[in-house]
Motif scaffolding. Structure first.
Motif, PDB file in Angstrom:
ATOM      1  N   THR A 316      49.354  31.138  20.567  1.00 47.47           N
ATOM      2  CA  THR A 316      50.548  31.989  20.637  1.00 47.47           C
ATOM      3  C   THR A 316      50.376  33.179  21.574  1.00 47.47           C
ATOM      4  O   THR A 316      51.329  33.926  21.795  1.00 47.47           O
ATOM      5  CB  THR A 316      50.916  32.527  19.235  1.00 47.47           C
ATOM      6  N   LEU A 317      49.168  33.365  22.112  1.00 47.71           N
ATOM      7  CA  LEU A 317      48.946  34.510  22.988  1.00 47.71           C
ATOM      8  C   LEU A 317      49.802  34.367  24.242  1.00 47.71           C
ATOM      9  O   LEU A 317      49.873  33.286  24.837  1.00 47.71           O
ATOM     10  CB  LEU A 317      47.468  34.624  23.378  1.00 47.71           C
ATOM     11  N   PRO A 318      50.451  35.458  24.668  1.00 52.38           N
ATOM     12  CA  PRO A 318      51.298  35.391  25.851  1.00 52.38           C
ATOM     13  C   PRO A 318      50.469  35.459  27.133  1.00 52.38           C
ATOM     14  O   PRO A 318      49.245  35.619  27.090  1.00 52.38           O
ATOM     15  CB  PRO A 318      52.161  36.656  25.708  1.00 52.38           C
ATOM     16  N   GLU A 319      51.145  35.344  28.255  1.00 52.75           N
ATOM     17  CA  GLU A 319      50.510  35.617  29.541  1.00 52.75           C
ATOM     18  C   GLU A 319      50.055  37.071  29.513  1.00 52.75           C
ATOM     19  O   GLU A 319      50.849  37.974  29.249  1.00 52.75           O
ATOM     20  CB  GLU A 319      51.510  35.390  30.665  1.00 52.75           C
ATOM     21  N   LEU A 320      48.771  37.312  29.742  1.00 53.38           N
ATOM     22  CA  LEU A 320      48.244  38.660  29.636  1.00 53.38           C
ATOM     23  C   LEU A 320      48.681  39.503  30.839  1.00 53.38           C
ATOM     24  O   LEU A 320      48.943  38.966  31.921  1.00 53.38           O
ATOM     25  CB  LEU A 320      46.720  38.608  29.536  1.00 53.38           C
ATOM     26  N   PRO A 321      48.785  40.819  30.654  1.00 55.47           N
ATOM     27  CA  PRO A 321      49.363  41.666  31.708  1.00 55.47           C
ATOM     28  C   PRO A 321      48.702  41.499  33.065  1.00 55.47           C
ATOM     29  O   PRO A 321      49.385  41.435  34.104  1.00 55.47           O
ATOM     30  CB  PRO A 321      49.168  43.082  31.154  1.00 55.47           C
ATOM     31  N   TRP A 322      47.360  41.442  33.105  1.00 53.39           N
ATOM     32  CA  TRP A 322      46.664  41.349  34.384  1.00 53.39           C
ATOM     33  C   TRP A 322      46.870  39.977  35.024  1.00 53.39           C
ATOM     34  O   TRP A 322      46.916  39.870  36.241  1.00 53.39           O
ATOM     35  CB  TRP A 322      45.189  41.665  34.220  1.00 53.39           C
ATOM     36  N   GLU A 323      47.034  38.939  34.190  1.00 47.99           N
ATOM     37  CA  GLU A 323      47.340  37.612  34.726  1.00 47.99           C
ATOM     38  C   GLU A 323      48.754  37.594  35.303  1.00 47.99           C
ATOM     39  O   GLU A 323      49.016  37.003  36.360  1.00 47.99           O
ATOM     40  CB  GLU A 323      47.201  36.559  33.626  1.00 47.99           C
ATOM     41  N   ARG A 324      49.661  38.256  34.594  1.00 42.29           N
ATOM     42  CA  ARG A 324      51.038  38.323  35.062  1.00 42.29           C
ATOM     43  C   ARG A 324      51.122  39.065  36.398  1.00 42.29           C
ATOM     44  O   ARG A 324      51.871  38.677  37.297  1.00 42.29           O
ATOM     45  CB  ARG A 324      51.892  39.035  34.007  1.00 42.29           C
ATOM     46  N   ARG A 325      50.323  40.131  36.530  1.00 42.91           N
ATOM     47  CA  ARG A 325      50.353  40.906  37.768  1.00 42.91           C
ATOM     48  C   ARG A 325      49.866  40.081  38.953  1.00 42.91           C
ATOM     49  O   ARG A 325      50.411  40.177  40.055  1.00 42.91           O
ATOM     50  CB  ARG A 325      49.513  42.177  37.604  1.00 42.91           C
ATOM     51  N   LYS A 326      48.842  39.260  38.740  1.00 49.92           N
ATOM     52  CA  LYS A 326      48.374  38.391  39.819  1.00 49.92           C
ATOM     53  C   LYS A 326      49.466  37.399  40.216  1.00 49.92           C
ATOM     54  O   LYS A 326      49.653  37.102  41.402  1.00 49.92           O
ATOM     55  CB  LYS A 326      47.109  37.646  39.374  1.00 49.92           C
ATOM     56  N   ARG A 327      50.187  36.888  39.212  1.00 45.89           N
ATOM     57  CA  ARG A 327      51.252  35.929  39.506  1.00 45.89           C
ATOM     58  C   ARG A 327      52.384  36.581  40.297  1.00 45.89           C
ATOM     59  O   ARG A 327      52.839  36.037  41.301  1.00 45.89           O
ATOM     60  CB  ARG A 327      51.789  35.327  38.204  1.00 45.89           C
ATOM     61  N   ILE A 328      52.817  37.766  39.826  1.00 42.95           N
ATOM     62  CA  ILE A 328      53.940  38.388  40.523  1.00 42.95           C
ATOM     63  C   ILE A 328      53.529  38.894  41.903  1.00 42.95           C
ATOM     64  O   ILE A 328      54.357  38.945  42.814  1.00 42.95           O
ATOM     65  CB  ILE A 328      54.556  39.530  39.687  1.00 42.95           C
ATOM     66  N   GLN A 329      52.256  39.225  42.085  1.00 43.69           N
ATOM     67  CA  GLN A 329      51.797  39.626  43.414  1.00 43.69           C
ATOM     68  C   GLN A 329      52.009  38.486  44.402  1.00 43.69           C
ATOM     69  O   GLN A 329      52.474  38.702  45.528  1.00 43.69           O
ATOM     70  CB  GLN A 329      50.327  40.034  43.388  1.00 43.69           C
ATOM     71  N   ALA A 330      51.668  37.276  43.952  1.00 39.48           N
ATOM     72  CA  ALA A 330      51.857  36.113  44.816  1.00 39.48           C
ATOM     73  C   ALA A 330      53.340  35.810  45.014  1.00 39.48           C
ATOM     74  O   ALA A 330      53.790  35.539  46.136  1.00 39.48           O
ATOM     75  CB  ALA A 330      51.137  34.908  44.218  1.00 39.48           C
ATOM     76  N   GLU A 331      54.113  35.884  43.920  1.00 38.00           N
ATOM     77  CA  GLU A 331      55.533  35.544  44.005  1.00 38.00           C
ATOM     78  C   GLU A 331      56.303  36.554  44.842  1.00 38.00           C
ATOM     79  O   GLU A 331      57.238  36.194  45.571  1.00 38.00           O
ATOM     80  CB  GLU A 331      56.131  35.472  42.599  1.00 38.00           C
ATOM     81  N   TRP A 332      55.930  37.823  44.748  1.00 38.37           N
ATOM     82  CA  TRP A 332      56.659  38.872  45.480  1.00 38.37           C
ATOM     83  C   TRP A 332      56.026  39.191  46.827  1.00 38.37           C
ATOM     84  O   TRP A 332      56.521  40.042  47.553  1.00 38.37           O
ATOM     85  CB  TRP A 332      56.693  40.157  44.650  1.00 38.37           C
ATOM     86  N   ASN A 333      54.917  38.514  47.137  1.00 32.45           N
ATOM     87  CA  ASN A 333      54.234  38.698  48.423  1.00 32.45           C
ATOM     88  C   ASN A 333      53.807  40.153  48.615  1.00 32.45           C
ATOM     89  O   ASN A 333      54.031  40.755  49.676  1.00 32.45           O
ATOM     90  CB  ASN A 333      55.127  38.233  49.579  1.00 32.45           C
TER      91      ASN A 333
END
Length: 500
Positions: A316-333
């Motif tokens: 049930t653990l969500p996407e952790l904040p630091w993992e999310r930041r890496k994802r959005i860094q790639a998505e937002w360039n």
């Protein structure tokens, strides 16, 4: 002689050691050991019952959601989850603890031996060891009336509110944090920030430091450079903002260093942080575990989470904040520097949530990093503590994009939300802030402005169309900023017989 030492001299002569204890109130529906509502505020002593008041014959029952939250927090902190643990009675006598003991965990906590990787402002990562995370209950609240400081000394009388007594708490205790040198205050703040972000992402607490949902006790000690032994520590209690955590650690380092330089001893004690000037003041001598006379709680059975249950909760653990930041860094360039700017302002997760609510990335970044950061700074608050949600910001952005609001009016709407006037649409309705888009209403205001400034009209008709800006300004003033400036300019040029 000064009560403090210059900070540069402190770090040149001493090695700081930190120990951070963070108390987190869980967002369960009811309290930890009874069915009373777990809700902030309320009339004093209305969220109480015989169990949380410690009345004779009342028996506690463990809150199952509270246990699940504790396990999930332990997993998020990379801890080992104990296959068997139990509660204990922590005995002390103080008016805000109605039972004269706190139901807590002592030598058998639910989670031990974890870590949290913390990123500092320049990208350096520090691993902070987690000693334990254990379950307990919160105390009541004392209010001291009649004194100048709000503390018991000098007060005329004290009032007690037990609404908070029994609220589920998780206490997260770090291992000694060494080797941070001059960056110790920054590390303390970054750790509490990362922990707050993790807990918010997991949905186990609202982590509102301003309401006491997350509180930090900062332990600080100093040792002479190169010494293998830790110094005597002080514990600054219940620090309730990220900025204050950093300031409290820094001040304690300078205070203790001045004592040691004079050949005096640091007293092991609790201290209170003073928001007004960033200093700390003495509290009481610091107890040891023996002073609390812990013994196992006889009215509660041990807790033995099965391996299967732990794995179910891990899922049930969500996407952790630091993992999310890496994802959005790639998505937002974003570059590393751009991402760090978002993280350092506390805006990264807020921008991401605003985008998730439907706002374009650039608009979400602009509102949070610029205007809302200004609002947070003026309030001396953290960005995440502003009383506005990403969904509300996304709604303002939508209304500006569709032309219902100008940017200026959008800011007025945000001000209304921050003032507690409701959602954006409610603020717009109550304040009458929609853009005036009716051409007939605009034309009346334009004709009045043109009549008042005939010299400007002559300039416009003579080809100096940039002079229309003066008329636009007058119309915007007349409509209290609620006109569409672009449409106003078009109508001005039409009335002057000029093609823009």
């Amino acid at each position: 002689m000064s009560d403090t030492m210059d900070y540069e001299d402190v770090v040149a002569n001493f090695d700081p050691v930190l120990g951070l204890e963070v108390h987190v109130e869980l967002s369960t529906a009811t309290k930890m050991f009874c069915g009373c509502p777990n809700a902030f505020g309320g009339e004093p002593n209305t969220h109480v019952c015989p169990t949380c008041l410690g009345l004779p014959g009342a028996l506690p029952v463990v809150n199952g959601t509270g246990v699940e939250s504790a396990i999930r927090i332990g997993l998020g902190l990379n801890c080992e989850i104990a296959p068997w643990c139990r509660f204990a009675r922590k005995n002390y006598f103080y008016p805000d603890m109605p039972k004269n003991f706190q139901t807590s965990q002592y030598d058998e906590p639910i989670a031990v031996n974890g870590y949290l990787d913390v990123e500092l402002g320049d990208g350096e990562t520090i691993r902070v060891g987690i000693e334990r995370a254990h379950m307990e209950e919160d105390t009541g609240k004392s209010s001291h009336v009649g004194g100048a400081t709000g503390r018991i000394h000098g007060a005329d009388y004290s009032l007690l509110d037990y609404n908070r007594a029994g609220v589920p708490l998780i206490e997260i205790v770090t291992k000694p944090i060494t080797g941070t040198g001059r960056r110790a205050p920054e590390v303390a703040r970054a750790y509490v920030t990362a922990l707050r972000d993790l807990l918010r992402a997991m949905g186990v607490s609202d982590v509102r430091m301003d309401q006491g949902s997350l509180r930090c006790d900062a332990n600080v000690s100093l040792a002479p450079k190169g010494s293998a032994e830790f110094g005597t520590r002080s514990e600054t209690k219940n620090v309730n903002s990220l900025r204050s955590v950093e300031r409290a650690v820094r001040y304690e380092m300078t205070r203790q260093a001045a004592l040691l330089a004079r050949g005096e001893k640091v007293v092991q004690e609790t201290r209170h942080f003073q928001e007004t000037d960033g200093t700390t003041s003495p509290g009481r001598p610091k107890e040891t575990s023996e002073d609390y006379r812990y013994f196992p709680e006889p009215d509660l059975v041990p807790i033995a989470p099965s391996a299967a249950w732990i794995e179910q909760l891990r899922a049930t653990l969500p996407e952790l904040p630091w993992e999310r930041r890496k994802r959005i860094q790639a998505e937002w360039n974003l570059t590393d520097e751009e991402l760090r700017d978002l993280v350092n302002t506390g805006a990264a997760d807020l921008v991401a949530a605003t985008v998730d609510a439907g706002a374009p990335v650039d608009d979400a970044r602009s509102w949070w990093v610029q205007y809302l950061t200004e609002q947070a700074n003026s309030r001396e608050a953290e960005l995440a503590e502003l009383p506005i949600t990403p969904a509300q910001v996304a709604r303002v952005i939508e209304l500006v994009a569709e032309g219902t609001l100008t940017t200026k009016l959008g800011r007025e709407v945000v001000q209304g939300v921050l003032a507690g006037e409701g959602d954006p649409d409610e603020v717009i309705s109550a304040r009458g802030l929609e853009v005036v888009s009716d051409d007939s209403a605009l034309t009346a205001a334009i004709d009045e402005a043109l009549a008042a400034q005939p010299d400007v009209v002559d300039k416009i008709r003579g080809g100096k169309v940039q002079a229309a800006g003066a008329i636009v300004g007058a119309v915007m003033k007349a409509t209290k900023g609620q006109a569409d400036a672009k449409r106003v300019r078009e109508l001005i040029l039409e009335r002057c017989g000029v093609v823009g």
